[in-house]
Design a protein around this motif. Structure first.
Motif, PDB file in Angstrom:
ATOM      1  N   GLY A 150     -45.888  10.622  -2.265  1.00  0.00           N
ATOM      2  CA  GLY A 150     -46.210  12.531  -2.896  1.00  0.00           C
ATOM      3  C   GLY A 150     -47.317  12.647  -3.402  1.00  0.00           C
ATOM      4  O   GLY A 150     -47.485  14.054  -3.171  1.00  0.00           O
ATOM      5  N   ALA A 151     -48.313  11.738  -4.058  1.00  0.00           N
ATOM      6  CA  ALA A 151     -48.951  12.121  -4.949  1.00  0.00           C
ATOM      7  C   ALA A 151     -50.129  11.713  -4.076  1.00  0.00           C
ATOM      8  O   ALA A 151     -51.255  11.546  -5.188  1.00  0.00           O
ATOM      9  CB  ALA A 151     -49.141  11.832  -6.291  1.00  0.00           C
ATOM     10  N   ILE A 152     -50.373  11.136  -2.950  1.00  0.00           N
ATOM     11  CA  ILE A 152     -51.598  10.500  -2.172  1.00  0.00           C
ATOM     12  C   ILE A 152     -52.898  11.996  -2.605  1.00  0.00           C
ATOM     13  O   ILE A 152     -53.618  11.150  -2.745  1.00  0.00           O
ATOM     14  CB  ILE A 152     -50.658  10.786  -0.368  1.00  0.00           C
ATOM     15  CG1 ILE A 152     -52.632   9.837  -0.242  1.00  0.00           C
ATOM     16  CG2 ILE A 152     -50.869  11.980  -0.637  1.00  0.00           C
ATOM     17  CD1 ILE A 152     -51.944   9.322   1.322  1.00  0.00           C
ATOM     18  N   ASN A 153     -53.085  12.941  -2.657  1.00  0.00           N
ATOM     19  CA  ASN A 153     -53.750  13.389  -2.529  1.00  0.00           C
ATOM     20  C   ASN A 153     -54.694  13.939  -3.673  1.00  0.00           C
ATOM     21  O   ASN A 153     -56.008  13.763  -4.087  1.00  0.00           O
ATOM     22  CB  ASN A 153     -53.782  14.353  -1.913  1.00  0.00           C
ATOM     23  CG  ASN A 153     -54.107  14.722  -0.353  1.00  0.00           C
ATOM     24  OD1 ASN A 153     -54.391  13.246   0.342  1.00  0.00           O
ATOM     25  ND2 ASN A 153     -54.073  16.089   0.381  1.00  0.00           N
ATOM     26  N   ASP A 154     -53.288  13.537  -4.690  1.00  0.00           N
ATOM     27  CA  ASP A 154     -53.647  13.919  -6.115  1.00  0.00           C
ATOM     28  C   ASP A 154     -54.884  12.130  -6.718  1.00  0.00           C
ATOM     29  O   ASP A 154     -54.888  11.842  -7.638  1.00  0.00           O
ATOM     30  CB  ASP A 154     -52.666  13.785  -6.848  1.00  0.00           C
ATOM     31  CG  ASP A 154     -52.267  14.635  -7.034  1.00  0.00           C
ATOM     32  OD1 ASP A 154     -52.604  15.473  -6.758  1.00  0.00           O
ATOM     33  OD2 ASP A 154     -50.690  14.822  -7.129  1.00  0.00           O
ATOM     34  N   LEU A 155     -54.368  11.173  -5.872  1.00  0.00           N
ATOM     35  CA  LEU A 155     -55.390   9.887  -6.412  1.00  0.00           C
ATOM     36  C   LEU A 155     -55.884   9.244  -6.036  1.00  0.00           C
ATOM     37  O   LEU A 155     -56.809   8.563  -6.374  1.00  0.00           O
ATOM     38  CB  LEU A 155     -54.254   8.499  -6.691  1.00  0.00           C
ATOM     39  CG  LEU A 155     -52.894   8.607  -6.637  1.00  0.00           C
ATOM     40  CD1 LEU A 155     -51.594   7.913  -6.041  1.00  0.00           C
ATOM     41  CD2 LEU A 155     -52.561   9.067  -8.652  1.00  0.00           C
ATOM     42  N   GLY A 156     -56.370  10.377  -5.345  1.00  0.00           N
ATOM     43  CA  GLY A 156     -58.086  10.389  -4.986  1.00  0.00           C
ATOM     44  C   GLY A 156     -58.528   9.644  -3.078  1.00  0.00           C
ATOM     45  O   GLY A 156     -57.609   9.048  -3.008  1.00  0.00           O
ATOM     46  N   PRO A 157     -59.513   9.585  -2.859  1.00  0.00           N
ATOM     47  CA  PRO A 157     -60.111   8.922  -1.508  1.00  0.00           C
ATOM     48  C   PRO A 157     -59.594   7.762  -1.176  1.00  0.00           C
ATOM     49  O   PRO A 157     -59.154   7.875   0.385  1.00  0.00           O
ATOM     50  CB  PRO A 157     -61.519   9.272  -1.291  1.00  0.00           C
ATOM     51  CG  PRO A 157     -61.459   9.694  -2.484  1.00  0.00           C
ATOM     52  CD  PRO A 157     -60.760   9.602  -3.497  1.00  0.00           C
ATOM     53  N   ALA A 158     -59.774   6.861  -2.016  1.00  0.00           N
ATOM     54  CA  ALA A 158     -59.347   5.695  -1.615  1.00  0.00           C
ATOM     55  C   ALA A 158     -57.874   4.992  -1.225  1.00  0.00           C
ATOM     56  O   ALA A 158     -57.378   4.697  -0.729  1.00  0.00           O
ATOM     57  CB  ALA A 158     -59.944   4.645  -2.582  1.00  0.00           C
ATOM     58  N   VAL A 159     -57.071   6.134  -1.879  1.00  0.00           N
ATOM     59  CA  VAL A 159     -55.566   6.202  -1.404  1.00  0.00           C
ATOM     60  C   VAL A 159     -55.453   6.669  -0.405  1.00  0.00           C
ATOM     61  O   VAL A 159     -54.401   6.329   0.422  1.00  0.00           O
ATOM     62  CB  VAL A 159     -55.022   6.700  -3.270  1.00  0.00           C
ATOM     63  CG1 VAL A 159     -53.456   6.960  -2.325  1.00  0.00           C
ATOM     64  CG2 VAL A 159     -55.155   5.679  -4.396  1.00  0.00           C
ATOM     65  N   THR A 160     -56.237   7.726   0.168  1.00  0.00           N
ATOM     66  CA  THR A 160     -55.716   8.203   0.986  1.00  0.00           C
ATOM     67  C   THR A 160     -56.182   7.636   2.201  1.00  0.00           C
ATOM     68  O   THR A 160     -54.918   7.292   3.157  1.00  0.00           O
ATOM     69  CB  THR A 160     -56.454  10.037   1.437  1.00  0.00           C
ATOM     70  OG1 THR A 160     -55.950  10.784   0.284  1.00  0.00           O
ATOM     71  CG2 THR A 160     -56.153  10.426   2.114  1.00  0.00           C
ATOM     72  N   ILE A 161     -57.082   6.844   1.674  1.00  0.00           N
ATOM     73  CA  ILE A 161     -57.310   5.708   3.261  1.00  0.00           C
ATOM     74  C   ILE A 161     -56.371   5.048   3.825  1.00  0.00           C
ATOM     75  O   ILE A 161     -56.342   4.850   4.451  1.00  0.00           O
ATOM     76  CB  ILE A 161     -59.151   5.290   3.050  1.00  0.00           C
ATOM     77  CG1 ILE A 161     -59.906   6.309   2.877  1.00  0.00           C
ATOM     78  CG2 ILE A 161     -59.479   4.262   3.665  1.00  0.00           C
ATOM     79  CD1 ILE A 161     -61.291   6.633   2.414  1.00  0.00           C
ATOM     80  N   SER A 162     -56.264   4.268   1.770  1.00  0.00           N
ATOM     81  CA  SER A 162     -55.187   3.074   2.586  1.00  0.00           C
ATOM     82  C   SER A 162     -54.102   3.580   2.749  1.00  0.00           C
ATOM     83  O   SER A 162     -53.224   2.241   3.843  1.00  0.00           O
ATOM     84  CB  SER A 162     -55.206   2.663   1.043  1.00  0.00           C
ATOM     85  OG  SER A 162     -54.321   3.787   0.267  1.00  0.00           O
ATOM     86  N   ASP A 163     -53.256   4.553   3.041  1.00  0.00           N
ATOM     87  CA  ASP A 163     -52.503   4.797   3.769  1.00  0.00           C
ATOM     88  C   ASP A 163     -52.917   5.844   5.148  1.00  0.00           C
ATOM     89  O   ASP A 163     -52.574   7.002   5.081  1.00  0.00           O
ATOM     90  CB  ASP A 163     -51.051   5.845   3.204  1.00  0.00           C
ATOM     91  CG  ASP A 163     -49.767   6.006   4.066  1.00  0.00           C
ATOM     92  OD1 ASP A 163     -49.956   5.276   4.727  1.00  0.00           O
ATOM     93  OD2 ASP A 163     -49.027   7.015   3.519  1.00  0.00           O
ATOM     94  N   PHE A 164     -52.931   5.161   6.043  1.00  0.00           N
ATOM     95  CA  PHE A 164     -53.948   5.742   7.466  1.00  0.00           C
ATOM     96  C   PHE A 164     -54.316   7.487   7.429  1.00  0.00           C
ATOM     97  O   PHE A 164     -54.796   8.485   8.329  1.00  0.00           O
ATOM     98  CB  PHE A 164     -52.442   5.916   8.472  1.00  0.00           C
ATOM     99  CG  PHE A 164     -51.883   5.026   8.541  1.00  0.00           C
ATOM    100  CD1 PHE A 164     -53.011   3.456   9.030  1.00  0.00           C
ATOM    101  CD2 PHE A 164     -50.643   4.671   8.745  1.00  0.00           C
ATOM    102  CE1 PHE A 164     -52.463   2.157   9.140  1.00  0.00           C
ATOM    103  CE2 PHE A 164     -49.884   3.638   9.322  1.00  0.00           C
ATOM    104  CZ  PHE A 164     -50.631   2.850   9.628  1.00  0.00           C
ATOM    105  N   GLY A 165     -55.012   7.432   5.766  1.00  0.00           N
ATOM    106  CA  GLY A 165     -55.789   8.772   5.941  1.00  0.00           C
ATOM    107  C   GLY A 165     -55.192  10.261   5.599  1.00  0.00           C
ATOM    108  O   GLY A 165     -55.458  11.648   6.025  1.00  0.00           O
ATOM    109  N   ASN A 166     -54.034   9.337   5.531  1.00  0.00           N
ATOM    110  CA  ASN A 166     -52.758  10.518   5.039  1.00  0.00           C
ATOM    111  C   ASN A 166     -52.475  11.693   6.759  1.00  0.00           C
ATOM    112  O   ASN A 166     -52.044  12.743   6.423  1.00  0.00           O
ATOM    113  CB  ASN A 166     -53.297  11.333   3.871  1.00  0.00           C
ATOM    114  CG  ASN A 166     -52.011  11.975   3.813  1.00  0.00           C
ATOM    115  OD1 ASN A 166     -51.020  12.384   3.706  1.00  0.00           O
ATOM    116  ND2 ASN A 166     -52.463  13.443   3.228  1.00  0.00           N
ATOM    117  N   ASN A 167     -52.467  10.507   7.814  1.00  0.00           N
ATOM    118  CA  ASN A 167     -52.249  11.400   9.388  1.00  0.00           C
ATOM    119  C   ASN A 167     -50.445  10.527  10.071  1.00  0.00           C
ATOM    120  O   ASN A 167     -50.189   9.653   9.079  1.00  0.00           O
ATOM    121  CB  ASN A 167     -53.282  10.864  10.181  1.00  0.00           C
ATOM    122  CG  ASN A 167     -52.585  11.260  11.692  1.00  0.00           C
ATOM    123  OD1 ASN A 167     -52.054  10.920  12.147  1.00  0.00           O
ATOM    124  ND2 ASN A 167     -53.571  12.066  11.840  1.00  0.00           N
TER     125      ASN A 167
END
Length: 273
Positions: free
Chosen positions: A150-167
């Motif tokens: 749920g907090a993926i976009n709050d934890l920075g771009p590296a976290v977003t990238i690590s989970d398929f770019g949040n796609n």
């Protein structure tokens, strides 16, 4: 931290995300040490791609905004779009698109670029004209951004990238005829959720517009040793922003004066169901 430890940690994080996605299960916190660089994040993404096993039919490109762009040395990020998550507009019947109800879910109005010619594997740098020459079609579309975290976009771009770019999927709408001669990036784009406008903007506000996203992706994939393939889609970035959605929501997008696209948001279910 040793190379073996880094590799083991990357695989542990990748396994946690892939498992949560398959089970449509939420993650209360990041499943490991948060990556401190984009290189580490893409390493986790590579592990997750291998574990997932599905064919990649496209790539999403997203923005990294200042000041984080300066901190990480990039103003965009990317993630894979898998087989089974790309749907085409049925022209009258809204497509159902899933989000992780226990995690993060959003809808984004985007221009979708289709790769027509594979880049030369030896080429690592592209001009805008060279990137555009590799594209054979531009469509309107909707990206579904969703993650079990749920907090993926709050934890920075590296976290977003690590989970398929949040796609978690793509809706492909109508093609834009004569896109090379049209200034489609200047078209007004609107996104509405349940009949209420959530955002309006134009794609020329992005660095070098949608073609700039393609150039970024071709250079990133070359650096990662990944070949972009003809027929793959490039979701070029959220024009009006990232708009949170929940199951049951109706999303409408409008591109210029002629193109409308709609989808209904549903809850992701376990692969075992």
């Amino acid at each position: 931290m040793s190379e073996t430890t880094v590799r083991d940690e990357s695989r542990h994080i990748a396994e946690a995300f892939v498992s949560a996605r398959r089970a449509a299960r939420g993650l209360e916190s990041y499943p490991g040490a948060i990556p401190t660089s984009l290189d580490q994040a893409y390493r986790i993404q590579d592990e997750a791609i291998a574990l997932d096993g599905r064919d990649i039919l496209g790539w999403k490109v997203g923005r990294i905004m200042p000041p984080l762009a300066g901190q990480y040395g990039a103003n965009r990020l990317a993630g894979p779009i898998f087989d089974g998550t790309i749907f085409f507009d049925a022209q009258g019947k809204p497509v159902s698109m899933a989000v992780f109800d226990a995690g993060f879910g959003a809808a984004e109005a985007e221009y979708l670029l289709r790769v027509g010619t594979a880049p030369d594997p030896a080429q690592t740098s592209f001009t805008l004209d060279e990137a555009a020459a590799l594209i054979d079609a531009v469509h309107v579309g909707i990206e579904i951004a969703s993650s079990p975290l749920g907090a993926i976009n709050d934890l920075g771009p590296a976290v977003t990238i690590s989970d398929f770019g949040n796609n978690n999927g793509l809706v492909v709408g109508a093609a834009i005829p004569d896109w090379r001669s049209l200034d489609f990036a200047a078209w007004p784009v609107r996104l509405m959720i349940d009949g209420v406008e959530a955002g309006e903007a134009s794609a020329d506000a992005m660095p070098d517009g949608p073609i700039g996203a393609a150039r970024f992706l071709f250079e990133l994939l070359a650096e990662r040793g990944i070949q972009a393939k003809p027929g793959q889609w490039i979701s070029s970035g959220a024009v009006t922003g990232v708009h949170r959605v929940v199951p049951g929501a109706r999303v409408e997008t409008f591109f210029g004066s002629d193109h409308r696209l709609e989808c209904l948001i549903s809850a992701a279910t376990s692969d075992r169901e």
